[in-house]
Design an enzyme around this catalytic site. Structure first.
Site, PDB file in Angstrom:
ATOM      1  N   THR A  44      -3.420   1.967 -14.822  1.00 26.77           N
ATOM      2  CA  THR A  44      -3.860   0.577 -15.068  1.00 26.77           C
ATOM      3  C   THR A  44      -5.097   0.200 -14.265  1.00 26.77           C
ATOM      4  OG1 THR A  44      -2.470  -0.372 -13.322  1.00 26.77           O
ATOM      5  CG2 THR A  44      -1.485  -0.134 -15.522  1.00 26.77           C
ATOM      6  N   GLY A  45      -5.657   1.124 -13.544  1.00 28.79           N
ATOM      7  CA  GLY A  45      -6.898   0.853 -12.803  1.00 28.79           C
ATOM      8  C   GLY A  45      -8.086   1.426 -13.549  1.00 28.79           C
ATOM      9  N   VAL A  46      -8.685   2.424 -12.972  1.00 31.15           N
ATOM     10  CA  VAL A  46      -9.868   3.088 -13.568  1.00 31.15           C
ATOM     11  C   VAL A  46      -9.583   3.531 -15.007  1.00 31.15           C
ATOM     12  CG1 VAL A  46     -11.195   5.258 -13.405  1.00 31.15           C
ATOM     13  CG2 VAL A  46     -10.829   3.861 -11.373  1.00 31.15           C
ATOM     14  N   TYR A  47      -8.344   3.934 -15.276  1.00 33.59           N
ATOM     15  CA  TYR A  47      -8.048   4.477 -16.616  1.00 33.59           C
ATOM     16  C   TYR A  47      -7.818   3.405 -17.669  1.00 33.59           C
ATOM     17  CZ  TYR A  47      -8.002   9.379 -15.115  1.00 33.59           C
ATOM     18  OH  TYR A  47      -8.367  10.634 -14.673  1.00 33.59           O
ATOM     19  N   ASP A  68       0.878  -1.178   0.000  1.00 36.90           N
ATOM     20  CA  ASP A  68       0.000   0.000   0.000  1.00 36.90           C
ATOM     21  C   ASP A  68       0.913   1.224   0.000  1.00 36.90           C
ATOM     22  OD1 ASP A  68      -2.564   1.184   2.361  1.00 36.90           O
ATOM     23  OD2 ASP A  68      -1.487   2.180   0.725  1.00 36.90           O
ATOM     24  N   ILE A  69       0.877   1.996  -1.051  1.00 34.48           N
ATOM     25  CA  ILE A  69       1.815   3.120  -1.209  1.00 34.48           C
ATOM     26  C   ILE A  69       1.642   4.170  -0.113  1.00 34.48           C
ATOM     27  CG2 ILE A  69       0.440   4.615  -2.740  1.00 34.48           C
ATOM     28  CD1 ILE A  69       3.063   4.889  -4.458  1.00 34.48           C
ATOM     29  N   VAL A 110      -6.002   4.735  -5.915  1.00 36.15           N
ATOM     30  CA  VAL A 110      -4.841   5.160  -5.105  1.00 36.15           C
ATOM     31  C   VAL A 110      -4.961   6.640  -4.735  1.00 36.15           C
ATOM     32  CG1 VAL A 110      -3.297   5.719  -7.064  1.00 36.15           C
ATOM     33  CG2 VAL A 110      -2.333   4.930  -4.897  1.00 36.15           C
ATOM     34  N   ASP A 111      -5.604   7.419  -5.602  1.00 33.07           N
ATOM     35  CA  ASP A 111      -5.835   8.846  -5.322  1.00 33.07           C
ATOM     36  C   ASP A 111      -6.640   8.998  -4.031  1.00 33.07           C
ATOM     37  OD1 ASP A 111      -7.320  11.507  -7.403  1.00 33.07           O
ATOM     38  OD2 ASP A 111      -5.974  11.577  -5.683  1.00 33.07           O
ATOM     39  N   ASN A 144      -6.228  12.668 -11.138  1.00 34.77           N
ATOM     40  CA  ASN A 144      -6.932  13.084 -12.354  1.00 34.77           C
ATOM     41  C   ASN A 144      -6.630  14.565 -12.557  1.00 34.77           C
ATOM     42  OD1 ASN A 144      -8.952  14.763 -10.962  1.00 34.77           O
ATOM     43  ND2 ASN A 144      -9.701  12.799 -10.209  1.00 34.77           N
TER      44      ASN A 144
HETATM   45  N1  APR Z   1      -1.311   1.612  -3.019  1.00 35.11           N
HETATM   46  C1  APR Z   1      -0.757   1.272  -4.215  1.00 35.11           C
HETATM   47  N2  APR Z   1      -1.474   1.078  -5.340  1.00 35.11           N
HETATM   48  C2  APR Z   1      -2.818   1.219  -5.243  1.00 35.11           C
HETATM   49  C3  APR Z   1      -3.479   1.573  -4.035  1.00 35.11           C
HETATM   50  C4  APR Z   1      -2.655   1.768  -2.897  1.00 35.11           C
HETATM   51  N3  APR Z   1      -3.174   2.116  -1.713  1.00 35.11           N
HETATM   52  N4  APR Z   1      -4.825   1.627  -4.286  1.00 35.11           N
HETATM   53  C5  APR Z   1      -4.985   1.310  -5.586  1.00 35.11           C
HETATM   54  N5  APR Z   1      -3.795   1.046  -6.159  1.00 35.11           N
HETATM   55  C6  APR Z   1      -3.494   0.635  -7.527  1.00 35.11           C
HETATM   56  C7  APR Z   1      -4.615   0.015  -8.318  1.00 35.11           C
HETATM   57  O1  APR Z   1      -4.842  -1.333  -7.909  1.00 35.11           O
HETATM   58  C8  APR Z   1      -4.004   0.101  -9.714  1.00 35.11           C
HETATM   59  O2  APR Z   1      -3.090  -0.960  -9.906  1.00 35.11           O
HETATM   60  O3  APR Z   1      -3.139   1.776  -8.283  1.00 35.11           O
HETATM   61  C9  APR Z   1      -3.213   1.419  -9.662  1.00 35.11           C
HETATM   62  C10 APR Z   1      -3.845   2.580 -10.413  1.00 35.11           C
HETATM   63  O4  APR Z   1      -5.260   2.483 -10.333  1.00 35.11           O
HETATM   64  P1  APR Z   1      -6.187   3.783 -10.055  1.00 35.11           P
HETATM   65  O5  APR Z   1      -5.999   4.215  -8.666  1.00 35.11           O
HETATM   66  O6  APR Z   1      -7.564   3.423 -10.521  1.00 35.11           O
HETATM   67  O7  APR Z   1      -5.566   4.918 -10.992  1.00 35.11           O
HETATM   68  P2  APR Z   1      -5.697   5.160 -12.565  1.00 35.11           P
HETATM   69  O8  APR Z   1      -5.984   3.907 -13.315  1.00 35.11           O
HETATM   70  O9  APR Z   1      -4.484   5.961 -12.918  1.00 35.11           O
HETATM   71  O10 APR Z   1      -7.007   6.078 -12.680  1.00 35.11           O
HETATM   72  C11 APR Z   1      -6.944   7.377 -12.158  1.00 35.11           C
HETATM   73  O11 APR Z   1      -8.884   7.036 -10.837  1.00 35.11           O
HETATM   74  O12 APR Z   1      -8.976   7.237  -8.586  1.00 35.11           O
HETATM   75  C12 APR Z   1      -9.225   7.888  -9.742  1.00 35.11           C
HETATM   76  O13 APR Z   1      -8.921  10.202  -9.203  1.00 35.11           O
HETATM   77  C13 APR Z   1      -8.373   9.109  -9.902  1.00 35.11           C
HETATM   78  O14 APR Z   1      -9.621   9.861 -11.776  1.00 35.11           O
HETATM   79  C14 APR Z   1      -8.399   9.265 -11.389  1.00 35.11           C
HETATM   80  C15 APR Z   1      -8.356   7.829 -11.894  1.00 35.11           C
END
Ligand code: APR
Length: 172
Positions: A117-120, A9-10, A32-33, A23
């Site tokens: 690699t998550g929401v995006y 967990d970062i 993670v945001d 974002n």
């Molecule tokens: N520590 C490390 N990595 C994490 C954590 C954490 N606590 N929580 C989530 N992650 C990972 C996710 O599992 C994924 O592998 O971070 C990576 C990026 O995923 P997202 O957080 O969805 O970010 P992203 O794909 O860049 O989308 C950004 O999502 O949360 C919103 O405000 C943000 O609109 C922006 C979008």
């Protein structure tokens, strides 16, 4: 110069700077945001408001407040739209600009999540390859950053980043 991959967990990582996959509003979100804002406390949002947002691939820095990290570097990665909209270059920019900003602020250690690699929706294998290349090249231009850690939130992500690191060969 070291590049490491861990699972964790970062928000708990004690690097000089942790990078936030933000974002363009810089006003928080999920993933993670959301985790970083929750752990840092409300002062982080208060510090982000006057920044006026951030363009995709660019990066802005704030204090870490209640986080163990001294700084948070916020970078919006690209939203995946099929791969022919300059996504790879924008993702590369996010890593390099974040690294440069950390270096300019005298950081020695930096931790990255897996940006986009998550929401995006950026395909994981491709994102890991772009990330590893951008960081290893960017490190060569750094004066103070000497250690970068990719903090992966799940085993699948960790495996992809380990594969990308292994492809770089022993020299890195
Ligand atoms: N520590 C490390 N990595 C994490 C954590 C954490 N606590 N929580 C989530 N992650 C990972 C996710 O599992 C994924 O592998 O971070 C990576 C990026 O995923 P997202 O957080 O969805 O970010 P992203 O794909 O860049 O989308 C950004 O999502 O949360 C919103 O405000 C943000 O609109 C922006 C979008």
């Amino acid at each position: 110069m070291a590049v490491n991959v861990i699972m964790g967990d970062i928000t708990r990582v004690k690097a000089d700077a942790i990078v936030n996959a933000a974002n363009t509003s810089l006003l928080g979100g999920g993933g993670v945001d959301g985790a970083i804002h929750r752990a840092a406390g409300p002062e982080l949002l208060a510090a982000c408001r006057p920044l006026g947002g951030c363009r995709t691939g660019e990066a802005k820095i704030t204090p870490g407040f209640k986080l163990p990290a001294r700084y948070v570097i916020h970078t919006p990665g690209p939203i995946w739209r099929g791969g022919d909209r300059g996504e790879a270059q924008l993702l590369d920019n996010s890593y390099r600009n974040s690294l440069r900003l950390a270096d300019e602020n005298g950081c020695e250690t930096v931790a990255f999540p897996s940006i986009s690699t998550g929401v995006y929706g950026y395909p994981l294998e491709q994102a890991a390859a772009v990330a590893m290349n951008a960081v290893t090249c960017g490190l060569r231009e750094c004066r103070s950053v000497r250690d970068v850690t990719f903090v992966c939130f799940d085993a699948r992500t960790e495996a992809a980043y380990r594969r990308a690191l292994a492809r770089l060969g022993p020299a890195e």
